[in-house]
Design a protein around this motif. Sequence first.
Motif, PDB file in Angstrom:
ATOM      1  N   TRP A 177       0.960  -1.215  -0.290  1.00  0.00           N
ATOM      2  CA  TRP A 177       0.010   0.193  -0.083  1.00  0.00           C
ATOM      3  C   TRP A 177       0.954   0.940   0.117  1.00  0.00           C
ATOM      4  O   TRP A 177       2.042   2.000   0.714  1.00  0.00           O
ATOM      5  CB  TRP A 177      -1.470   0.354   1.218  1.00  0.00           C
ATOM      6  CG  TRP A 177      -2.298  -1.192   0.802  1.00  0.00           C
ATOM      7  CD1 TRP A 177      -2.142  -2.209   1.185  1.00  0.00           C
ATOM      8  CD2 TRP A 177      -3.482  -0.374   0.870  1.00  0.00           C
ATOM      9  NE1 TRP A 177      -3.588  -2.687   1.666  1.00  0.00           N
ATOM     10  CE2 TRP A 177      -4.063  -1.828   0.470  1.00  0.00           C
ATOM     11  CE3 TRP A 177      -4.115  -0.025  -0.315  1.00  0.00           C
ATOM     12  CZ2 TRP A 177      -5.510  -2.193  -0.050  1.00  0.00           C
ATOM     13  CZ3 TRP A 177      -4.945   0.368  -1.038  1.00  0.00           C
ATOM     14  CH2 TRP A 177      -5.617  -1.000  -0.684  1.00  0.00           C
ATOM     15  N   THR A 199       5.215  -7.959   7.650  1.00  0.00           N
ATOM     16  CA  THR A 199       4.917  -7.131   7.313  1.00  0.00           C
ATOM     17  C   THR A 199       5.624  -6.018   7.472  1.00  0.00           C
ATOM     18  O   THR A 199       6.389  -6.344   8.069  1.00  0.00           O
ATOM     19  CB  THR A 199       3.168  -7.221   7.941  1.00  0.00           C
ATOM     20  OG1 THR A 199       3.456  -6.756   9.146  1.00  0.00           O
ATOM     21  CG2 THR A 199       2.496  -8.192   7.696  1.00  0.00           C
ATOM     22  N   ILE A 205      -2.213  -3.994   7.712  1.00  0.00           N
ATOM     23  CA  ILE A 205      -2.069  -4.752   6.311  1.00  0.00           C
ATOM     24  C   ILE A 205      -2.410  -6.247   6.733  1.00  0.00           C
ATOM     25  O   ILE A 205      -2.316  -6.719   7.681  1.00  0.00           O
ATOM     26  CB  ILE A 205      -0.694  -4.197   5.625  1.00  0.00           C
ATOM     27  CG1 ILE A 205      -0.936  -5.066   4.026  1.00  0.00           C
ATOM     28  CG2 ILE A 205       0.727  -5.281   6.377  1.00  0.00           C
ATOM     29  CD1 ILE A 205      -0.069  -4.229   3.167  1.00  0.00           C
ATOM     30  N   LEU A 242      -5.758  -2.983   4.675  1.00  0.00           N
ATOM     31  CA  LEU A 242      -5.365  -1.885   4.983  1.00  0.00           C
ATOM     32  C   LEU A 242      -6.643  -1.073   6.340  1.00  0.00           C
ATOM     33  O   LEU A 242      -6.993  -0.389   5.507  1.00  0.00           O
ATOM     34  CB  LEU A 242      -4.755  -1.157   3.774  1.00  0.00           C
ATOM     35  CG  LEU A 242      -3.769   0.110   5.246  1.00  0.00           C
ATOM     36  CD1 LEU A 242      -2.138  -0.399   5.264  1.00  0.00           C
ATOM     37  CD2 LEU A 242      -3.157   1.227   4.222  1.00  0.00           C
ATOM     38  N   CYS A 258      -2.824   0.336  -4.003  1.00  0.00           N
ATOM     39  CA  CYS A 258      -2.525  -1.127  -4.118  1.00  0.00           C
ATOM     40  C   CYS A 258      -1.561  -0.952  -4.660  1.00  0.00           C
ATOM     41  O   CYS A 258      -1.785  -1.080  -5.984  1.00  0.00           O
ATOM     42  CB  CYS A 258      -3.061  -2.205  -3.339  1.00  0.00           C
ATOM     43  SG  CYS A 258      -3.953  -2.488  -4.523  1.00  0.00           S
TER      44      CYS A 258
END
Length: 126
Positions: A36, A58, A70, A81, A96
């Motif tokens: 993102w 992540t 996320i 998100l 994205c």
Amino acid sequence: QLQLVESGGGLVQPGGSLRLSCAASGFTLDYYVIGWFRQAPGKEREGVSCISSSGGSTNYADSVKGRFTISRNNAKKMAYLQMNSLKPEDTAIYYCAASRSASTVVRCSPGYFEVWGQGTLVTVSS
């Protein structure tokens, strides 16, 4: 045709929450890192968060750590998100993107991502 479509943006008051969604079509999401990104007026596009293909790793920008989460559902070909405790400085167009390179979950930089959505606008204002 590889395509990503974002949704869920809108106007929210400071301190509020929004959940952005990213739907993939034309390809199998399982092998892609999802990121993102956001771009505010007059600023460069920046990485917000990235997630590995399995969801096991992540990465978050310091500015959103502890507020954004996320996630992904490969079976549904979706990524998300969750944005909590939103601030006016979170106002931006959110995108994205997908990358076949596993290392991009660490770098989480726009230049390493090949497939992009059209973006969804998030406005945080009272």
